[in-house]
Design an enzyme around this catalytic site. Structure first.
Site, PDB file in Angstrom:
ATOM      1  N   CYS A  27     -14.682 -10.520  14.351  1.00  0.00           N
ATOM      2  CA  CYS A  27     -15.465 -11.129  15.520  1.00  0.00           C
ATOM      3  C   CYS A  27     -15.278 -10.927  16.970  1.00  0.00           C
ATOM      4  CB  CYS A  27     -15.055 -12.630  15.431  1.00  0.00           C
ATOM      5  SG  CYS A  27     -14.898 -13.372  13.602  1.00  0.00           S
ATOM      6  N   HIS A  46     -23.008 -18.092  16.448  1.00  0.00           N
ATOM      7  CA  HIS A  46     -21.873 -17.103  16.247  1.00  0.00           C
ATOM      8  C   HIS A  46     -22.257 -15.742  15.435  1.00  0.00           C
ATOM      9  CE1 HIS A  46     -18.239 -15.015  16.334  1.00  0.00           C
ATOM     10  NE2 HIS A  46     -17.449 -15.573  15.373  1.00  0.00           N
TER      11      HIS A  46
END
Lengths: 387, 387
Positions: free
Chosen positions: A85, A334
């Protein structure tokens, strides 16, 4: 080492783009960034793109070359970087290094992820690759599970409560409601969060960031020539990255992300600022507990006081520091590889005074904080208004 | 920009390591490189690792952090880069840039792939992600199929024959037989190749590189301090990368890899040498036709003459230039992310005079050539004996 500035930014709306592919998202964000910089594509010397799991999510690796092709940038090198991420933050850091070093002048840093082409269990499995496949994922530990362990420990050690966790989500939805690029533009209440379905106790659905499609891009240039492209260059005054154990079980502490602390210390030192100087921050709130640990590890609040500070409104407009004006990962969404670049886009808009309904008044310094996995990678950038 | 040298190299044997995992391979290669450089791990400032498809092949992304952890390098940043089969070359290039720029002093560049944990159809599918997923893989085009198209066109335009293709495999097996790190250390004949099973006409099994596990690592330092670590530093005098269309169908020509030509031109210019100056070359022979196109596109032979030159023995000991002393991808094996770094290891051994039974006498300049997909990425490095 040359000074480096952001001269253009662009992004897609974050959300569930069922009708669009990876390539469409990249091109939209890239073209917007190039237009915003007022340059032509031929001016670009190199590119870096953060994508975490395109192999698993869309069956496509080699996305650097794909993007060079679809953006019309051939034959310049476009390089994919991956750090779960934190892939977007790493892409920004590589682009920064390329410009700072003099290897290239105009460099594009992008981030993109197309996550809705798989079912949610496929996505969860792909995201599990951000942790330790052999010691965590294979044993059934998903990311909500790993962050739930951190949340429980933080509650035990510091008295953090479920209300405090919920306050982070409520604040980020409030901010996201003012961001036209956010996946969720609706406000929620503490009660909404507390009554939502438990994912991994104590984390509920509204403590978790969603599955999202999206892309974002920024254009970097040496500061001394940045003024010829824009009246409002935003200087990147520090870029730092640190590593920690891939497995949560090997960490010394479950209540801090040591890589965040180490990267932040280096970034503050390089930028010659302290947390007090920062006006606006984008932190990596993949789960509400992650924002609480982040604002502590970044030095905005003492360890253990992040939950209380969130509940007391000290992380929003009128507080000590405004955190996640974009809505953060929780409300803005996200798309993993894109998040680190989206953070840079939001900070740029803030420091340019272009953040409209969510503008932090007279913001001069900004900081972005991007985490990979359960904290095995952390990337911190500090930005300064350079006009 | 500072001058950059290789001060240490190491690699695992390439092959089918059924009993070992990704992590074991990385640690073996990394530790060997560190020992070869005579440094301690704490000296290392940063790392870059090339891995193509760990998400698909072993369920693990975020391998930069994984490697930092298992190599005991925390908290330094270790960054994964991916450009399909050129991932290793890209890792070397990023490490080179970090040292050249002054961002870091001692940097490790690694490459690794663990391919035998999946069945061959799973591996083929994962490798397909190096091409255009939407316009090639989804339509059933595998990599042997794509390179077969190039081979057919080369045969049509230049009279290249199946014997000429076979000669590349025969020569690379002959070289590989002298390399203790090679997957296949047996010699073969033209007849072996011609009689082997057709994979994608005209390419047969022995025209194709195999599925391989392996890892390799190199340690870089600024040239001026390299002499304090080694008596035989090998300078990297050029590092170039270029992009082309991801899909073969969009190319102007099927008989050249334009990205190779463009990267090579830049590399020769930066290194101030011509192909005539190069003594030893590692090229990307994922298929025999790929080596023929590579030696043309790199300027060692005129376009169309690579097949004939190979058949005439002009690419082995006693010829114009010695190509793939390691055995190339064909005989040494092709753990995709590791290949670009293995090439640098082999060239280093050659320029140090440590290549034993496959040593090119008095080699002074070397070149490595790493390709991603069907040519959408190409990376070229030129090396010089600096002692």
């Amino acid at each position: 080492m040359r000074r480096v500035a952001i001269i253009g930014v662009g992004m897609t709306k974050f959300g569930e783009h069922w009708e669009r592919g990876y390539r469409d998202l990249v091109v939209e964000a890239g073209v917007k960034a190039i237009e915003d910089a007022g340059i032509s594509g031929e001016k670009i010397d190199a590119g870096f793109v953060g994508t975490m799991a395109s192999g698993r999510l869309i069956g496509q690796e080699h996305v650097g070359a794909l993007i060079a092709d679809y953006m019309g940038l051939n034959p310049i090198p476009v390089t994919r970087v991956e750090g779960a991420c934190a892939s977007g933050g790493i892409a920004l850091r590589q682009a920064y290094t390329a410009v700072a070093s003099g290897v290239a002048d105009i460099v594009v840093a992008g981030g993109v992820e197309k996550m809705t082409d798989l079912d949610t269990s496929g996505v969860s499995d792909a995201l599990g690759g951000a942790g330790d496949q052999e010691w965590e994922l294979f044993m059934g530990a998903t990311f909500p599970g790993l962050y739930a362990l951190m949340a429980r420990r933080h509650m035990l050690e510091y008295g953090t409560t479920e209300e405090m966790l919920a306050a982070v989500a409520v604040k980020n939805h409030k901010h996201g409601a003012k961001n036209p690029y956010a996946q969720y533009q609706n406000e929620i209440t503490i009660e909404t969060v507390l009554k939502s379905k438990v994912v991994a106790d104590p984390l509920k659905v509204f403590d978790c960031s969603p599955i999202t499609d999206g892309a974002a891009g920024v254009i970097l240039a040496p500061l001394d020539i940045a003024y010829s492209y824009t009246k409002k260059p935003i200087e990147i005054v520090a870029s730092a990255q640190a590593s920690d154990t891939i497995s949560l079980s090997a960490r010394k502490s479950l209540t801090e992300i040591a890589a965040t602390r180490i990267a932040a210390q280096k970034a503050y030192k390089d930028a010659k600022v302290t947390p007090k100087d920062i006006d606006v921050v984008e932190v990596h709130d993949c789960f509400t507990i992650a924002e609480i640990m982040a604002i502590e590890d970044l030095g905005f609040f003492k360890k253990g006081e992040g939950g209380k500070a969130s509940l007391e409104g000290r992380t929003t407009f009128g507080g000590d520091v405004v955190v996640n004006t974009s809505g953060g990962l929780k409300a803005a969404g996200h798309p993993v590889g894109a998040t680190g670049i989206k953070q840079a886009v939001e900070i740029t808009w803030q420091l340019r005074g272009q953040a409209e309904g969510r503008q932090v008044k007279d913001a001069e310094y900004g900081l972005s904080h991007n985490v990979g996995g359960s904290g095995a990678t952390a990337v911190v950038h500090i930005y300064k208004k350079a006009y």
